[in-house]
Design a protein around this motif. Structure first.
Motif, PDB file in Angstrom:
ATOM      1  N   PHE A  34       0.842  -1.201   0.000  1.00 15.60           N
ATOM      2  CA  PHE A  34       0.000   0.000   0.000  1.00 15.60           C
ATOM      3  C   PHE A  34       0.874   1.246   0.000  1.00 15.60           C
ATOM      4  CE2 PHE A  34       0.345   1.338   4.493  1.00 15.60           C
ATOM      5  CZ  PHE A  34       0.850   0.191   5.100  1.00 15.60           C
ATOM      6  N   LEU A  35       0.240   2.375  -0.285  1.00 14.08           N
ATOM      7  CA  LEU A  35       0.949   3.654  -0.294  1.00 14.08           C
ATOM      8  C   LEU A  35       0.430   4.504   0.860  1.00 14.08           C
ATOM      9  CD1 LEU A  35       3.105   4.986  -2.178  1.00 14.08           C
ATOM     10  CD2 LEU A  35       1.233   6.329  -3.115  1.00 14.08           C
ATOM     11  N   HIS A  36       1.364   5.057   1.623  1.00  5.99           N
ATOM     12  CA  HIS A  36       1.016   5.895   2.780  1.00  5.99           C
ATOM     13  C   HIS A  36       1.353   7.350   2.454  1.00  5.99           C
ATOM     14  CE1 HIS A  36       2.419   7.063   7.160  1.00  5.99           C
ATOM     15  NE2 HIS A  36       1.377   7.763   6.772  1.00  5.99           N
ATOM     16  N   THR A  37       0.317   8.186   2.415  1.00 10.39           N
ATOM     17  CA  THR A  37       0.519   9.619   2.161  1.00 10.39           C
ATOM     18  C   THR A  37      -0.330  10.431   3.127  1.00 10.39           C
ATOM     19  OG1 THR A  37       0.535  11.323   0.417  1.00 10.39           O
ATOM     20  CG2 THR A  37      -1.292   9.755   0.387  1.00 10.39           C
ATOM     21  N   GLY A  38      -0.254  11.747   3.038  1.00 13.86           N
ATOM     22  CA  GLY A  38      -1.023  12.623   3.923  1.00 13.86           C
ATOM     23  C   GLY A  38      -0.426  14.021   3.887  1.00 13.86           C
ATOM     24  N   ASP A  39      -0.985  14.915   4.714  1.00  6.57           N
ATOM     25  CA  ASP A  39      -0.494  16.302   4.748  1.00  6.57           C
ATOM     26  C   ASP A  39      -0.366  16.889   3.341  1.00  6.57           C
ATOM     27  OD1 ASP A  39       0.051  17.076   7.640  1.00  6.57           O
ATOM     28  OD2 ASP A  39       1.037  15.126   7.519  1.00  6.57           O
ATOM     29  N   LEU A  40      -1.419  16.689   2.557  1.00  8.19           N
ATOM     30  CA  LEU A  40      -1.391  17.164   1.178  1.00  8.19           C
ATOM     31  C   LEU A  40      -1.539  18.692   1.114  1.00  8.19           C
ATOM     32  CD1 LEU A  40      -3.891  14.532  -0.313  1.00  8.19           C
ATOM     33  CD2 LEU A  40      -1.411  14.333  -0.171  1.00  8.19           C
ATOM     34  N   HIS A  41      -2.306  19.239   2.048  1.00  9.59           N
ATOM     35  CA  HIS A  41      -2.539  20.693   2.099  1.00  9.59           C
ATOM     36  C   HIS A  41      -2.850  21.231   0.702  1.00  9.59           C
ATOM     37  CE1 HIS A  41      -1.408  21.364   6.342  1.00  9.59           C
ATOM     38  NE2 HIS A  41      -0.700  20.271   6.148  1.00  9.59           N
ATOM     39  N   LEU A  42      -3.868  20.625   0.087  1.00  8.95           N
ATOM     40  CA  LEU A  42      -4.069  20.813  -1.344  1.00  8.95           C
ATOM     41  C   LEU A  42      -4.296  22.246  -1.809  1.00  8.95           C
ATOM     42  CD1 LEU A  42      -5.965  17.656  -2.546  1.00  8.95           C
ATOM     43  CD2 LEU A  42      -3.628  18.362  -3.012  1.00  8.95           C
ATOM     44  N   ASP A  43      -5.001  23.052  -1.051  1.00  7.99           N
ATOM     45  CA  ASP A  43      -5.219  24.379  -1.626  1.00  7.99           C
ATOM     46  C   ASP A  43      -4.288  25.437  -1.079  1.00  7.99           C
ATOM     47  OD1 ASP A  43      -6.768  23.878   0.608  1.00  7.99           O
ATOM     48  OD2 ASP A  43      -8.572  23.768  -0.626  1.00  7.99           O
ATOM     49  N   SER A  44      -3.040  25.051  -0.808  1.00  7.44           N
ATOM     50  CA  SER A  44      -2.083  26.068  -0.403  1.00  7.44           C
ATOM     51  C   SER A  44      -0.924  26.096  -1.386  1.00  7.44           C
ATOM     52  CB  SER A  44      -1.566  25.770   1.005  1.00  7.44           C
ATOM     53  OG  SER A  44      -0.870  24.546   1.009  1.00  7.44           O
ATOM     54  N   PRO A  45      -0.465  27.299  -1.702  1.00  4.29           N
ATOM     55  CA  PRO A  45       0.653  27.424  -2.634  1.00  4.29           C
ATOM     56  C   PRO A  45       1.989  27.318  -1.894  1.00  4.29           C
ATOM     57  CG  PRO A  45      -0.132  29.593  -2.022  1.00  4.29           C
ATOM     58  CD  PRO A  45      -0.959  28.603  -1.247  1.00  4.29           C
ATOM     59  N   VAL A  46       3.070  27.272  -2.641  1.00  7.66           N
ATOM     60  CA  VAL A  46       4.406  27.351  -2.051  1.00  7.66           C
ATOM     61  C   VAL A  46       4.694  28.827  -1.752  1.00  7.66           C
ATOM     62  CG1 VAL A  46       6.860  27.034  -2.515  1.00  7.66           C
ATOM     63  CG2 VAL A  46       5.213  25.285  -3.228  1.00  7.66           C
ATOM     64  N   THR A  47       5.150  29.108  -0.541  1.00 10.14           N
ATOM     65  CA  THR A  47       5.370  30.507  -0.135  1.00 10.14           C
ATOM     66  C   THR A  47       6.748  30.679   0.507  1.00 10.14           C
ATOM     67  OG1 THR A  47       4.415  30.061   2.019  1.00 10.14           O
ATOM     68  CG2 THR A  47       2.913  30.896   0.336  1.00 10.14           C
ATOM     69  N   GLY A  48       7.048  31.907   0.905  1.00  9.38           N
ATOM     70  CA  GLY A  48       8.271  32.178   1.650  1.00  9.38           C
ATOM     71  C   GLY A  48       9.446  32.566   0.777  1.00  9.38           C
ATOM     72  N   LEU A  49       9.172  32.973  -0.463  1.00  7.74           N
ATOM     73  CA  LEU A  49      10.256  33.334  -1.367  1.00  7.74           C
ATOM     74  C   LEU A  49      10.824  34.701  -1.008  1.00  7.74           C
ATOM     75  CD1 LEU A  49       8.473  32.360  -4.657  1.00  7.74           C
ATOM     76  CD2 LEU A  49       9.801  30.930  -3.127  1.00  7.74           C
ATOM     77  N   ARG A  50      12.130  34.832  -1.134  1.00  9.96           N
ATOM     78  CA  ARG A  50      12.748  36.121  -0.833  1.00  9.96           C
ATOM     79  C   ARG A  50      12.845  37.005  -2.070  1.00  9.96           C
ATOM     80  NH1 ARG A  50      17.479  34.069   3.068  1.00  9.96           N
ATOM     81  NH2 ARG A  50      16.256  33.825   4.956  1.00  9.96           N
ATOM     82  N   GLY A  51      13.198  36.413  -3.194  1.00 14.99           N
ATOM     83  CA  GLY A  51      13.401  37.231  -4.397  1.00 14.99           C
ATOM     84  C   GLY A  51      12.185  37.234  -5.300  1.00 14.99           C
TER      85      GLY A  51
END
Ligand SMILES: [Mn+2]
Length: 440
Positions: free
Chosen positions: A9-26
């Motif tokens: 089986f495959l174990h996944t989670g913490d998908l946080h699907l409707d959040s973008p990648v953030t925290g960029l400096r430039g």
């Protein structure tokens, strides 16, 4: 215990699907921003593809499917469609919800129709679902969703293995009171073991990792996509195989679309701008080559001692260097985007030799060294005097400067750590100023 039919089986989670990648400096190009916006849903797609390619028997999802308790239509649809693809390939899925997407007051499920191969656990204790193969139970999944965001009850303590051939516990939980994470559904490794559960499919801690192999196999799946610089390195899911003796082995597989990576570059031996630019580019190219075709968000730290140290401290130089590196490697996916560039280099000075010279600079270096060596045990008076100097210098930063307090307050390091770092930096600044004209 009934005999075990081998399965995977495959174990996944913490998908946080409707959040973008953030925290960029430039600043980033539109192509990069588009990729970051869709990264969590695209990583979920990779998880689904992996499950289908590996022909697993089923998939478990350990909570925090969505970022918010009122998820977006897009996030819900992508999730539903992924589970639908799994179902079409004959793969059932089992889902619990966590602190980000608790069930009470959530309106995500009723409006979309899920495949009947999807089993979503509710908030009641003791619920389980059998996994059948040719009408025979091969495993049983025990799961419990959060009703509200802040679950303080020890949910794991309510899990009990039955008479099934193999028992899986599916739960979003903080095992062992990990600092820096919400202490939801707190429990101990002993609780996990006492349940008799064979494999704990855990969610909540975003760093993937094995919690214990002793008495039970407990694994944090981690999120399939790192979403900010606090989530460095490969992210993915776990492929778990159970053999006829009921022994499980878990193998981590990367599923991320874009990966946060931090790399160091030692400036020793780099004599001029040309050499430095070439070294930065080659460091980034090496990182890109090791990323298996996926895009990278790179944090590069310049370290070591070398003749370029004073140049790096010139106003605007690092920013120019970063932009030059990005001109070549960060235009379109797969990109290696130099997201931040930090200089921690030191002057090209043999400090030990320079410290022995009987002049003003030598006095300065000996004083720094004396402060560094003022040991609490052997010379408490000197130790306390130096700590007092440090304290009075930093007090305004932590106690009187509101912005400083906001940024540093929670993360204030211990005085010992701070003292070492401040001394190193003071020494470097002093050496730059005092020895600027000296040949190295
Ligand atoms: Mn989470």
């Amino acid at each position: 215990m009934p005999s075990v039919q081998p399965f995977r089986f495959l174990h996944t989670g913490d998908l946080h699907l409707d959040s973008p990648v953030t925290g960029l400096r430039g600043e980033a190009t539109p192509e990069i921003l588009a990729l970051l916006r869709d990264a969590t849903t695209d990583a979920w797609r990779n998880v689904v593809r992996l499950a289908i390619a590996e022909r697993v028997d089923f998939v478990v999802v350990a909570g925090d499917v969505f970022e918010r308790s009122s998820p977006t239509l897009l996030g819900q649809t992508r999730f539903r469609d992924g589970l639908g693809e799994l179902a079409a390939a004959g793969i059932g899925s089992y889902v619990v919800h966590g602190n980000h997407d608790p069930l009470d007051g959530v309106s995500w499920a009723p409006s979309l129709t899920f495949s009947d191969r999807v089993h979503r656990f509710g908030t009641e204790a003791g619920a389980s679902a059998p996994v059948l193969r040719d009408g025979r139970e091969i495993a049983r999944i025990h799961g419990r969703s959060y009703g509200s965001a802040a679950v303080t009850e020890n949910l794991a303590a309510g899990f009990r293995r039955g008479d099934e051939p193999y028992a899986i516990g599916l739960l979003h939980a903080n095992v062992g009171d990990r600092p820096g994470h919400g202490n939801y559904a707190p429990c101990s490794v002993d609780d996990l073991r006492a349940s008799g559960i064979d494999y704990w499919a855990l969610g909540h801690i975003h760093q993937p990792g094995i919690v214990t192999t002793d008495g039970t196999l407990a694994v944090y799946c981690g999120n399939p996509q790192g979403r900010d610089p606090g989530e460095m390195g490969a992210r993915g899911a776990w492929l778990v195989g159970v053999d006829a003796a009921g022994r499980a082995s878990a193998e981590f597989r990367a599923c991320d679309v874009v990966r946060w990576t931090s790399v160091d570059l030692d400036i020793a031996g780099l004599e001029d701008d040309e050499a430095l630019v070439a070294a930065v580019r080659s460091r980034l190219t090496d990182a890109a080559d090791a990323a298996d075709g996926r895009s990278l968000l790179l944090r590069l730290r310049l370290v070591g001692r070398g003749p370029m140290h004073p140049t790096l401290r010139r106003v605007g130089y690092l920013d120019d260097l970063r932009r030059i590196a990005n001109d070549e490697l960060a235009t379109a996916p797969p990109f290696a985007w130099l997201e931040s560039l930090v200089d921690t280099t030191r002057p090209a000075v043999d400090l030990a030799a320079r410290r022995a010279v009987p002049d003003f600079a030598g006095d300065f270096l000996r004083t720094v060294e004396a402060a560094r060596r003022a040991d609490r045990g052997t010379d408490p008076e000197a130790h306390d005097a130096w700590r007092e100097v440090l304290d009075s210098a930093l007090r305004p930063v932590f106690d009187e400067w509101p912005r400083g307090r906001r940024h540093l307050g929670a993360a204030r390091p211990s005085n010992e750590e701070l003292f070492g770092a401040v001394l190193d930096e003071a020494e470097a600044i002093g050496v730059d100023l005092l020895l600027a004209t000296e040949e190295s």
